[in-house]
Motif scaffolding. Structure first.
Motif, PDB file in Angstrom:
ATOM      1  N   GLU A   7     -10.163   6.392   6.949  1.00  0.00           N
ATOM      2  CA  GLU A   7     -11.066   6.981   7.944  1.00  0.00           C
ATOM      3  C   GLU A   7     -11.003   8.269   9.177  1.00  0.00           C
TER       4      GLU A   7
ATOM      5  N   GLN B  52      -9.574  11.879  10.257  1.00  0.00           N
ATOM      6  CA  GLN B  52      -9.796  12.838  11.176  1.00  0.00           C
ATOM      7  C   GLN B  52      -8.691  13.560  11.527  1.00  0.00           C
TER       8      GLN B  52
ATOM      9  N   ARG C  28     -18.425   7.356   1.826  1.00  0.00           N
ATOM     10  CA  ARG C  28     -17.835   6.773   1.681  1.00  0.00           C
ATOM     11  C   ARG C  28     -17.271   5.647   1.948  1.00  0.00           C
TER      12      ARG C  28
ATOM     13  N   VAL D  83     -15.776   8.244  12.251  1.00  0.00           N
ATOM     14  CA  VAL D  83     -17.419   9.292  12.719  1.00  0.00           C
ATOM     15  C   VAL D  83     -18.270   8.680  11.331  1.00  0.00           C
ATOM     16  N   PRO D  84     -19.405   8.525  11.467  1.00  0.00           N
ATOM     17  CA  PRO D  84     -20.562   7.490  11.653  1.00  0.00           C
ATOM     18  C   PRO D  84     -21.095   8.848   9.983  1.00  0.00           C
ATOM     19  N   LYS D  85     -20.929   9.872   9.787  1.00  0.00           N
ATOM     20  CA  LYS D  85     -21.923  11.022   9.172  1.00  0.00           C
ATOM     21  C   LYS D  85     -21.147  10.650   7.643  1.00  0.00           C
ATOM     22  N   GLY D  86     -22.246   9.920   6.743  1.00  0.00           N
ATOM     23  CA  GLY D  86     -21.673   9.910   6.040  1.00  0.00           C
ATOM     24  C   GLY D  86     -20.677   8.694   5.412  1.00  0.00           C
ATOM     25  N   LEU D  87     -20.533   7.739   6.495  1.00  0.00           N
ATOM     26  CA  LEU D  87     -19.451   6.625   6.518  1.00  0.00           C
ATOM     27  C   LEU D  87     -19.373   5.839   5.586  1.00  0.00           C
TER      28      LEU D  87
ATOM     29  N   ASP E 145     -25.080   4.383   8.181  1.00  0.00           N
ATOM     30  CA  ASP E 145     -24.202   5.345   8.313  1.00  0.00           C
ATOM     31  C   ASP E 145     -23.709   3.788  10.050  1.00  0.00           C
ATOM     32  N   ASP E 146     -24.443   3.228  10.385  1.00  0.00           N
ATOM     33  CA  ASP E 146     -24.258   2.983  11.828  1.00  0.00           C
ATOM     34  C   ASP E 146     -23.569   1.235  10.985  1.00  0.00           C
TER      35      ASP E 146
END
Length: 558
Positions: A73, A77, A96, A89-93, A129-130
């Motif tokens: 992850e 980035q 993934r 980063v949280p979006k879509g995590l 995601d959080d």
């Protein structure tokens, strides 16, 4: 004087050394055992320390698998050839993470990691995601711990585990326990002593009670000048129906807690060194004494060995408002090097109520102490004061256990929660019980069944054995001719076996403690034999000196 083989350590020196903590005395014993090992074919057996010789593998494998995901992850980035990467980063995590686990399902620990991730969503409604971000950032250690007391999602998973193991899965009250993740149980102890004093809940000269025998720091810390408490001991001198010591607290001892001048009670349950939990009858009576005679009694219970007793119930469940519970993951999961501990305090507790009832002048002093943290320092809960005090208040913003440690703690907890058939628990219990059995086979003494026994340690009382088998006359001879620590010096110097003296734990003066956690199974049979043979040599010498018929045999260290 005895005709036993003379030791290099004189009786006078033994007397001097027995004033030390058993953990300091141990260094002298190890030195003697090492010398014996060098001069013979014997292998030194150090049963003086409680570090387990097993580990829980799956939660560690889950951590390493999570670490691999975290690295991927970060590289998404930024992936600089110098070795620099970005941060998750949280979006879509969450998606993934699931995709990673699908692709790497054969990695060890992947299945457990997935189960724990889905458990948090299913049981606690974590935002996906959080939750994935807390896991990813946590294992990477790229952020300060926030909240400082404990990571939000990790706390809820560990809370479930604490309720399962300390309350037998059946909490006696509603509400929740607040948790503070600490650097092992030892840090938890230090933080608690400091905050109780800092917040004037305990002050110099106050009377406290300590349940003994007990882990030696609980004996040593309260009498330091910085605390200066007036200590009363609650002795575990109970016996079962057969007359054997079971180290439970008689009602007459528990009655000491009914004295309202006793402000706090410190206990290890199951105890170190006796390794027995407080029996249900004693717990019930203790609850009665507190509720009826001393309802503001502060209780600190250290329950690290509770997971080795089926159906264990902590005082945190019996007296949730009164009890600060310390739990460490070190023994059960074989994780002493990780330094993972937690303090649990119910949200409805006497500590917060007592703080609100302090004199105005004391409230003013405390408000000054904590005013940098909140506009309403008088409302700051005791558990949060613990966190702040652990960093001298001024560094509260960088307080907290490191996030990789918290993630490993949570994975240990999740592993136990998802082990529906208790396979790991039963394996740990069976291992210790087997070693306990081998030790007593070597001693050639029949085991007295005890459902309250954790079997992590064994406390063997030489005085009780001597009087039971040979009468008061034999023990009087032992007492006249030897120091209570003679056995541990004799075993070290002659047999390369290191045990600790039980008297150093405020236990029976003539007792020895054997750790059943850190040696191979067959080693405990050898320890039992050399203790038995050494006892036999004492008896043989006594018989020679008194003209009695000789039935014992000489010492063999094999």
């Amino acid at each position: 004087m005895s005709t036993l083989e003379k030791l290099t350590t004189t009786r006078e020196h033994e007397h001097e050394l027995e004033q030390l903590s058993p953990f300091e005395l141990k260094d002298n014993l190890i030195e003697l055992a090492d010398e014996r090992q060098k001069k013979s074919s014997l292998t030194m057996l150090n049963a003086g320390r409680g570090n387990p010789n097993w580990i829980a593998t799956l939660p560690r494998q889950a951590l390493f698998t999570l670490g691999r995901f975290g690295i991927e992850e970060c590289r998404r980035q930024m992936d600089d050839p110098t070795g620099m990467a970005g941060i998750p980063v949280p979006k879509g995590l969450a998606g993934r993470l699931r995709e990673f686990l699908d692709k790497n399902g054969d990695m060890e620990g992947a299945a457990l990691l997935r189960e724990i991730f889905e458990y948090g969503i299913r049981e606690h409604g974590f935002a996906e995601d959080d939750w994935a971000l807390e896991l990813s950032e946590g294992v990477m250690g790229d952020q300060y711990p926030v909240p400082v007391r404990m990571l939000k999602c990790c706390e809820q998973i560990v809370h479930d585990y604490i309720v399962q193991e300390m309350c037998a899965g059946k909490p006696s009250v509603g509400g929740r326990w607040d948790l503070f993740a600490t650097e092992g149980g030892t840090a938890a102890m230090c933080y608690l002593f400091d905050s109780l004093k800092e917040n004037n809940l305990l002050k110099a000269g106050d009377k406290i009670a300590i349940g003994v025998p007990i882990f030696t720091p609980y004996l040593e810390i309260p009498v330091l000048d910085m605390y200066g408490f007036d200590v009363t001991y609650v002795y575990g001198t109970g016996r079962d129906e057969s007359g054997s010591l079971n180290f439970q607290y008689p009602q007459s001892e528990l009655d000491k807690l009914g004295d309202k001048s006793v402000k706090a009670f410190f206990i290890v349950n199951p105890s170190n060194p006796t390794s027995v939990m407080i029996c249900p009858e004693c717990r019930k009576y203790l609850v009665k004494v507190v509720k009826e005679r001393n309802p503001d009694l502060m209780i600190l219970t250290d329950d690290v060995y509770g997971t080795f007793v089926p159906g264990f119930q902590s005082l945190m469940n019996d007296l949730p408002a009164n009890t600060l519970c310390v739990y460490s993951f070190s023994k059960y999961f074989g994780a002493t090097g990780w330094r993972l501990g937690v303090i649990a305090l119910h949200e409805d507790n006497i500590y917060d109520r007592m703080l609100s009832s302090l004199p105005a002048e004391e409230k003013k002093r405390q408000a000054k102490l904590y005013e940098s943290l909140t506009l309403y320092p008088d409302r700051l809960k005791f558990i949060d004061r613990l966190v702040a005090d652990s960093r001298d208040v001024a560094l509260n913003h960088t307080a907290g256990l490191s996030t990789p440690q918290q993630i490993q703690m949570m994975l240990f907890a999740g592993f136990a929660l998802l082990d529906r058939e208790n396979k790991y628990k039963q394996a740990a219990i069976d291992l210790l019980r087997h070693r306990y059995k081998l030790l007593w086979e070597g001693l050639q003494i029949k085991i007295t069944p005890d459902p309250n026994r954790a079997s992590y340690y064994c406390e063997f009382d030489i005085q009780d054995w001597a009087r039971t088998n040979y009468g008061d006359e034999f023990f009087a001879w032992l007492e006249k001719n030897f120091e209570p620590v003679d056995m541990v010096f004799r075993l070290s110097e002659r047999c390369a076996v290191v045990l600790l003296n039980g008297g150093g734990f405020a236990g029976p003066e003539w007792s020895v403690r054997v750790s059943l956690a850190n040696l191979d199974d067959e080693d405990y049979q050898r320890i039992g034999r050399v203790v038995s043979n050494t006892l036999a040599e004492y008896v043989e010498t006594w018989q020679k000196e008194t003209g009695r018929e000789i039935t014992a045999h000489g010492v063999s260290c094999s």
